[in-house]
Design a protein around this motif. Structure first.
Motif, PDB file in Angstrom:
ATOM      1  N   MET A  17       0.672  -1.272   0.028  1.00  0.00           N
ATOM      2  CA  MET A  17      -0.028   0.111   0.040  1.00  0.00           C
ATOM      3  C   MET A  17       0.878   1.265  -0.022  1.00  0.00           C
ATOM      4  O   MET A  17       0.360   2.393  -0.386  1.00  0.00           O
ATOM      5  CB  MET A  17      -0.968  -0.003   1.214  1.00  0.00           C
ATOM      6  CG  MET A  17      -2.021  -1.095   1.126  1.00  0.00           C
ATOM      7  SD  MET A  17      -3.332  -0.766  -0.272  1.00  0.00           S
ATOM      8  CE  MET A  17      -4.077   0.808   0.437  1.00  0.00           C
ATOM      9  N   VAL A  67       1.259   2.931  -3.309  1.00  0.00           N
ATOM     10  CA  VAL A  67       0.063   4.014  -3.935  1.00  0.00           C
ATOM     11  C   VAL A  67       0.370   5.290  -3.529  1.00  0.00           C
ATOM     12  O   VAL A  67       0.119   6.100  -4.100  1.00  0.00           O
ATOM     13  CB  VAL A  67      -1.477   3.260  -3.012  1.00  0.00           C
ATOM     14  CG1 VAL A  67      -2.392   4.387  -3.501  1.00  0.00           C
ATOM     15  CG2 VAL A  67      -1.451   2.089  -3.432  1.00  0.00           C
ATOM     16  N   MET A 118      -5.251  -1.738  -5.284  1.00  0.00           N
ATOM     17  CA  MET A 118      -5.586  -1.641  -3.836  1.00  0.00           C
ATOM     18  C   MET A 118      -6.312  -2.813  -3.186  1.00  0.00           C
ATOM     19  O   MET A 118      -6.102  -3.379  -2.151  1.00  0.00           O
ATOM     20  CB  MET A 118      -6.162  -0.324  -3.319  1.00  0.00           C
ATOM     21  CG  MET A 118      -5.110   0.861  -3.679  1.00  0.00           C
ATOM     22  SD  MET A 118      -5.738   2.507  -3.738  1.00  0.00           S
ATOM     23  CE  MET A 118      -6.572   2.686  -2.068  1.00  0.00           C
ATOM     24  N   CYS A 160      -4.350  -5.936  -2.980  1.00  0.00           N
ATOM     25  CA  CYS A 160      -3.528  -5.829  -1.918  1.00  0.00           C
ATOM     26  C   CYS A 160      -4.281  -6.264  -0.751  1.00  0.00           C
ATOM     27  O   CYS A 160      -4.045  -7.214   0.157  1.00  0.00           O
ATOM     28  CB  CYS A 160      -3.043  -4.319  -1.380  1.00  0.00           C
ATOM     29  SG  CYS A 160      -1.729  -3.936  -2.676  1.00  0.00           S
ATOM     30  N   ALA A 188      -7.390   4.381   0.525  1.00  0.00           N
ATOM     31  CA  ALA A 188      -6.587   3.896   0.984  1.00  0.00           C
ATOM     32  C   ALA A 188      -6.484   3.799   2.801  1.00  0.00           C
ATOM     33  O   ALA A 188      -6.298   2.891   3.356  1.00  0.00           O
ATOM     34  CB  ALA A 188      -5.118   4.539   0.486  1.00  0.00           C
TER      35      ALA A 188
END
Length: 220
Positions: A26, A29, A70, A73, A194
């Motif tokens: 993450m 990102v 995302m 993940c 996120a």
């Protein structure tokens, strides 16, 4: 350097590594968002009021591409944690393994040493929607109540993480399966997504610690 602290259990170490991998994935990102250079009149940071024009905004397209990554993940974290628990607990409910239902070809891969049984079992389950994730882990252990952990209040918001992430997964499905462009995902929204995913994973990691009797570690 010698560490004087007691050696953590295998389940504590394994679940720590799963969260560490998620965290590292993450971080990419945020690095991407901080370093990308969006220039030009059309790369706006707010809606124009014209749907067709917003669909051409490279900032929105970029954020739409980030969203499936995302969720990947997120999915990987729970799949890896499922594997960690199967490998490191003394027993699991037979119902949890029956749900996996591996094929003959998958069993042969295990026999030939091409993969492990725990990976095959996890690969036969879905780990995207919070409701399905919760079912998978509750089948392993009734005390692993992911749905309850994600439904607890969050920053006085009316919508729980459980509901917010369910909507995020639905957005991801529209983007991936129908090539839809969600014109609501500007930078503020992608950063919020996120944050939600990170908070949700941390809640579940803490929950695993409570149920499986280890102290979560955030040393990285």
């Amino acid at each position: 350097m010698h560490n004087e602290d007691p050696k953590p259990s295998k389940i504590a170490s394994s679940l720590y590594v799963d969260r560490w991998r998620f965290h590292n994935a993450m971080i990419k990102v945020q690095i991407y968002l901080n370093s990308r250079n969006m220039t030009g009149d059309i790369a706006k940071e707010a809606p124009t009021g014209l749907e067709w024009l917003d669909e051409l905004n490279p900032r929105i397209l970029s954020n739409n591409i980030l969203l499936p990554y995302m969720i990947g993940c997120w999915e990987s974290y729970f799949r890896n944690s499922f594997i960690s628990i199967i490998k490191n607990v003394d027993s699991v409910s037979p119902a949890a393994l029956k749900k996996c239902n591996p094929s003959t070809a998958e069993y042969m891969k295990v026999i030939h040493g091409e993969t492990t049984l725990e990976c095959v079992l996890a690969d036969n389950l879905s780990f995207q929607r919070p409701s399905v994730i919760a079912q998978n882990f509750k089948a392993l252990d009734l005390q692993i109540d992911i749905a309850s952990w994600l439904k607890k209040p969050y920053h006085r918001r009316k919508k729980s993480l459980y509901d917010s992430i369910t909507e995020i997964v639905e957005k991801r499905d529209s983007i991936v399966h129908m090539a839809m462009t969600d014109t609501s995902i500007f930078d503020k929204q992608i950063c919020g997504i996120a944050t939600d995913l990170n908070e949700a994973v941390d809640r579940c990691y803490r929950g695993f610690g409570q149920v499986l009797a280890f102290d979560p570690s955030y040393d990285f």
